[in-house]
Design a protein around this motif. Sequence first.
Motif, PDB file in Angstrom:
ATOM      1  N   TYR A  20       4.028   8.927   0.604  1.00  0.00           N
ATOM      2  CA  TYR A  20       4.151   8.008   1.741  1.00  0.00           C
ATOM      3  C   TYR A  20       2.781   7.643   2.299  1.00  0.00           C
ATOM      4  O   TYR A  20       2.496   6.472   2.558  1.00  0.00           O
ATOM      5  CB  TYR A  20       5.015   8.648   2.832  1.00  0.00           C
ATOM      6  CG  TYR A  20       5.023   7.865   4.112  1.00  0.00           C
ATOM      7  CD1 TYR A  20       5.777   6.699   4.228  1.00  0.00           C
ATOM      8  CD2 TYR A  20       4.273   8.274   5.212  1.00  0.00           C
ATOM      9  CE1 TYR A  20       5.773   5.969   5.406  1.00  0.00           C
ATOM     10  CE2 TYR A  20       4.270   7.550   6.388  1.00  0.00           C
ATOM     11  CZ  TYR A  20       5.023   6.397   6.473  1.00  0.00           C
ATOM     12  OH  TYR A  20       5.017   5.676   7.639  1.00  0.00           O
ATOM     13  N   MET A  21       1.906   8.633   2.458  1.00  0.00           N
ATOM     14  CA  MET A  21       0.570   8.356   2.993  1.00  0.00           C
ATOM     15  C   MET A  21      -0.239   7.499   2.033  1.00  0.00           C
ATOM     16  O   MET A  21      -1.005   6.633   2.468  1.00  0.00           O
ATOM     17  CB  MET A  21      -0.147   9.672   3.297  1.00  0.00           C
ATOM     18  CG  MET A  21       0.476  10.421   4.453  1.00  0.00           C
ATOM     19  SD  MET A  21      -0.311  11.992   4.783  1.00  0.00           S
ATOM     20  CE  MET A  21      -1.878  11.440   5.410  1.00  0.00           C
ATOM     21  N   LEU A  22      -0.095   7.724   0.730  1.00  0.00           N
ATOM     22  CA  LEU A  22      -0.789   6.910  -0.258  1.00  0.00           C
ATOM     23  C   LEU A  22      -0.342   5.454  -0.180  1.00  0.00           C
ATOM     24  O   LEU A  22      -1.171   4.539  -0.156  1.00  0.00           O
ATOM     25  CB  LEU A  22      -0.538   7.457  -1.663  1.00  0.00           C
ATOM     26  CG  LEU A  22      -1.139   6.646  -2.806  1.00  0.00           C
ATOM     27  CD1 LEU A  22      -2.656   6.712  -2.766  1.00  0.00           C
ATOM     28  CD2 LEU A  22      -0.614   7.144  -4.134  1.00  0.00           C
ATOM     29  N   LYS A  24       1.040   3.943   2.378  1.00  0.00           N
ATOM     30  CA  LYS A  24       0.605   3.397   3.669  1.00  0.00           C
ATOM     31  C   LYS A  24      -0.883   3.015   3.628  1.00  0.00           C
ATOM     32  O   LYS A  24      -1.278   1.968   4.132  1.00  0.00           O
ATOM     33  CB  LYS A  24       0.863   4.426   4.767  1.00  0.00           C
ATOM     34  CG  LYS A  24       0.660   3.897   6.141  1.00  0.00           C
ATOM     35  CD  LYS A  24       1.094   4.896   7.180  1.00  0.00           C
ATOM     36  CE  LYS A  24       0.841   4.338   8.557  1.00  0.00           C
ATOM     37  NZ  LYS A  24       1.256   5.245   9.604  1.00  0.00           N
ATOM     38  N   GLU A  25      -1.704   3.853   3.011  1.00  0.00           N
ATOM     39  CA  GLU A  25      -3.131   3.558   2.896  1.00  0.00           C
ATOM     40  C   GLU A  25      -3.373   2.336   2.028  1.00  0.00           C
ATOM     41  O   GLU A  25      -4.208   1.489   2.341  1.00  0.00           O
ATOM     42  CB  GLU A  25      -3.883   4.765   2.330  1.00  0.00           C
ATOM     43  CG  GLU A  25      -5.359   4.532   2.135  1.00  0.00           C
ATOM     44  CD  GLU A  25      -6.123   4.246   3.412  1.00  0.00           C
ATOM     45  OE1 GLU A  25      -7.202   3.636   3.337  1.00  0.00           O
ATOM     46  OE2 GLU A  25      -5.640   4.617   4.500  1.00  0.00           O
ATOM     47  N   ARG A  26      -2.651   2.221   0.898  1.00  0.00           N
ATOM     48  CA  ARG A  26      -2.808   1.055   0.019  1.00  0.00           C
ATOM     49  C   ARG A  26      -2.431  -0.225   0.758  1.00  0.00           C
ATOM     50  O   ARG A  26      -3.072  -1.261   0.586  1.00  0.00           O
ATOM     51  CB  ARG A  26      -1.955   1.212  -1.234  1.00  0.00           C
ATOM     52  CG  ARG A  26      -2.305   2.409  -2.092  1.00  0.00           C
ATOM     53  CD  ARG A  26      -3.630   2.298  -2.732  1.00  0.00           C
ATOM     54  NE  ARG A  26      -3.581   1.296  -3.775  1.00  0.00           N
ATOM     55  CZ  ARG A  26      -4.605   0.928  -4.502  1.00  0.00           C
ATOM     56  NH1 ARG A  26      -5.763   1.484  -4.303  1.00  0.00           N
ATOM     57  NH2 ARG A  26      -4.486   0.004  -5.411  1.00  0.00           N
ATOM     58  N   ARG A  27      -1.389  -0.175   1.570  1.00  0.00           N
ATOM     59  CA  ARG A  27      -1.003  -1.357   2.359  1.00  0.00           C
ATOM     60  C   ARG A  27      -2.075  -1.691   3.389  1.00  0.00           C
ATOM     61  O   ARG A  27      -2.374  -2.862   3.627  1.00  0.00           O
ATOM     62  CB  ARG A  27       0.327  -1.116   3.062  1.00  0.00           C
ATOM     63  CG  ARG A  27       1.509  -1.175   2.143  1.00  0.00           C
ATOM     64  CD  ARG A  27       2.793  -1.044   2.898  1.00  0.00           C
ATOM     65  NE  ARG A  27       3.927  -1.036   1.981  1.00  0.00           N
ATOM     66  CZ  ARG A  27       5.142  -0.707   2.338  1.00  0.00           C
ATOM     67  NH1 ARG A  27       5.401  -0.345   3.573  1.00  0.00           N
ATOM     68  NH2 ARG A  27       6.120  -0.726   1.452  1.00  0.00           N
ATOM     69  N   GLY A  28      -2.666  -0.667   3.992  1.00  0.00           N
ATOM     70  CA  GLY A  28      -3.741  -0.897   4.954  1.00  0.00           C
ATOM     71  C   GLY A  28      -4.947  -1.539   4.299  1.00  0.00           C
ATOM     72  O   GLY A  28      -5.572  -2.438   4.864  1.00  0.00           O
ATOM     73  N   ILE A  29      -5.290  -1.090   3.096  1.00  0.00           N
ATOM     74  CA  ILE A  29      -6.402  -1.680   2.358  1.00  0.00           C
ATOM     75  C   ILE A  29      -6.110  -3.147   2.066  1.00  0.00           C
ATOM     76  O   ILE A  29      -6.975  -4.010   2.228  1.00  0.00           O
ATOM     77  CB  ILE A  29      -6.662  -0.895   1.052  1.00  0.00           C
ATOM     78  CG1 ILE A  29      -7.232   0.473   1.376  1.00  0.00           C
ATOM     79  CG2 ILE A  29      -7.596  -1.664   0.122  1.00  0.00           C
ATOM     80  CD1 ILE A  29      -7.292   1.408   0.184  1.00  0.00           C
ATOM     81  N   GLU A  31      -4.150  -5.169   3.740  1.00  0.00           N
ATOM     82  CA  GLU A  31      -4.214  -5.945   4.987  1.00  0.00           C
ATOM     83  C   GLU A  31      -5.651  -6.221   5.395  1.00  0.00           C
ATOM     84  O   GLU A  31      -5.978  -7.328   5.826  1.00  0.00           O
ATOM     85  CB  GLU A  31      -3.487  -5.188   6.095  1.00  0.00           C
ATOM     86  CG  GLU A  31      -1.983  -5.183   5.941  1.00  0.00           C
ATOM     87  CD  GLU A  31      -1.297  -4.321   6.975  1.00  0.00           C
ATOM     88  OE1 GLU A  31      -1.989  -3.818   7.906  1.00  0.00           O
ATOM     89  OE2 GLU A  31      -0.080  -4.143   6.867  1.00  0.00           O
ATOM     90  N   ARG A  32      -6.522  -5.221   5.263  1.00  0.00           N
ATOM     91  CA  ARG A  32      -7.934  -5.433   5.619  1.00  0.00           C
ATOM     92  C   ARG A  32      -8.588  -6.433   4.675  1.00  0.00           C
ATOM     93  O   ARG A  32      -9.391  -7.269   5.106  1.00  0.00           O
ATOM     94  CB  ARG A  32      -8.686  -4.100   5.615  1.00  0.00           C
ATOM     95  CG  ARG A  32      -8.302  -3.198   6.763  1.00  0.00           C
ATOM     96  CD  ARG A  32      -9.225  -2.010   6.889  1.00  0.00           C
ATOM     97  NE  ARG A  32      -9.168  -1.126   5.733  1.00  0.00           N
ATOM     98  CZ  ARG A  32      -8.305  -0.138   5.565  1.00  0.00           C
ATOM     99  NH1 ARG A  32      -7.385   0.081   6.491  1.00  0.00           N
ATOM    100  NH2 ARG A  32      -8.344   0.623   4.492  1.00  0.00           N
TER     101      ARG A  32
END
Length: 63
Positions: A20-22, A24-29, A31-32
């Motif tokens: 889940y954290m992986l 979420k981080e990929r989605r954040g990357i 978005e940025r």
Amino acid sequence: MSKEMMAVLAFGLIAAVAVYMLVKERRGIAERKEARGGREVDVSDLIAFGSAAGEGKKTNGPD
């Protein structure tokens, strides 16, 4: 419930949280990257040139 089953559930929960954290981080990357217009900003550029690298102004030259 046996100790073995509890251990399997505990490790399964840890693995699920890690996945889940992986994600979420990929989605954040993503978005940025989208916020920067699809450009990648290399971390080494940020270290060498500061926040100007994120704005696409690595070298300003003499004015």
